[in-house]
Design an enzyme around this catalytic site. Structure first.
Site, PDB file in Angstrom:
ATOM      1  N   ASP A 171       1.358  -4.544  23.731  1.00 53.07           N
ATOM      2  CA  ASP A 171       1.819  -3.475  24.610  1.00 53.07           C
ATOM      3  C   ASP A 171       3.032  -3.971  25.388  1.00 53.07           C
ATOM      4  OD1 ASP A 171       2.148  -1.528  26.646  1.00 53.07           O
ATOM      5  OD2 ASP A 171       0.010  -1.050  26.586  1.00 53.07           O
ATOM      6  N   ASP A 213       8.141  -4.606  17.399  1.00 55.81           N
ATOM      7  CA  ASP A 213       9.242  -3.711  17.027  1.00 55.81           C
ATOM      8  C   ASP A 213      10.028  -3.300  18.268  1.00 55.81           C
ATOM      9  OD1 ASP A 213       7.220  -2.000  18.118  1.00 55.81           O
ATOM     10  OD2 ASP A 213       8.283  -0.292  17.220  1.00 55.81           O
ATOM     11  N   THR A 248       0.596  -5.994  10.090  1.00 51.44           N
ATOM     12  CA  THR A 248      -0.437  -5.292  10.838  1.00 51.44           C
ATOM     13  C   THR A 248      -0.333  -3.797  10.515  1.00 51.44           C
ATOM     14  OG1 THR A 248       0.861  -4.683  12.792  1.00 51.44           O
ATOM     15  CG2 THR A 248      -0.013  -6.939  12.716  1.00 51.44           C
TER      16      THR A 248
END
Length: 214
Positions: free
Chosen positions: A118, A154, A191
């Site tokens: 996060d 990302d 992932t």
């Protein structure tokens, strides 16, 4: 990210103590007893639905993996993968990463994976980022001398922040890619988030850092 509540998750987790360790503090300094060997321990913080760590455990039976995930409604998906594959070198912990020192002895872990954490973009939430210096101190405590962090995201802002945080802490940058999927890096285990973001054309950032010898 809005999590879909799964009211049955807690009961399912409790039904599989052989996979989701119910009292991990009792294995502090003794994880080799649970795994039945003295293989290196690698942990993933924020293991999500478990695709990465399940894949890593399959490919590297000589390494013991521990996936750490706070949310019950998420870790049950990782549990499903572990039930299906029954990997002896993989266990899951449904705990908060800030309590790592309660579960691992000093120098007990060899490598930490941080995948698509996060980003907590607001300044007031900076301390919640898993690459904040307070977490880096915690990781250093449980890692072996010259232990490693492998980080992938990302989010460009989080990546830049993390590189600065690593540098200010004195970590050694041993690998960096600003566009992982268009690099010569081999052996990348994706992932679920990574597959989704890459399909949208998002750039994936990755780096490896190492603590200095203790």
């Amino acid at each position: 990210m809005r999590l879909r509540n799964k009211p049955w998750a807690k009961e399912k987790i409790s039904a599989y103590p052989q996979y989701v360790v119910p009292n991990p503090e009792q294995y502090k300094g003794k994880w080799h007893e649970l795994f039945g060997n003295h293989h290196p321990i690698h942990i993933e913080i924020g293991t999500g639905k478990g695709q990465f760590i399940t894949g890593m455990a399959k490919e590297n039976p000589e390494i013991n993996y521990i996936g750490i995930e706070l949310y019950e409604s998420v870790i049950v998906s990782a549990l499903d993968k572990l039930i299906e594959n029954d990997l002896p070198n993989l266990r899951l912990l449904n705990v908060n990463a800030k309590d790592l020192a309660s579960f691992f002895e000093n120098g007990e872990v060899e490598r930490i994976y941080l995948n698509f954490s996060d980003p907590w973009p607001k300044k007031r939430h900076e301390k919640r980022r898993l690459t904040h210096h307070s977490f880096l101190e915690l990781y250093e405590q449980i890692l072996i001398s010259e232990g490693e962090i492998h980080f992938k995201t990302d989010n460009q802002g989080l990546f830049e922040y993390s590189l600065m945080s690593f540098s200010q802490y004195g970590l050694l940058l041993t690998y960096v890619s600003l566009d992982l999927h268009h690099s010569d890096f081999s052996g990348n285990m994706m992932t679920e988030y990574e597959e989704k973001f890459a399909a949208k054309g998002n750039r994936i950032y990755r780096c490896e850092v190492k603590y200095r010898a203790k």
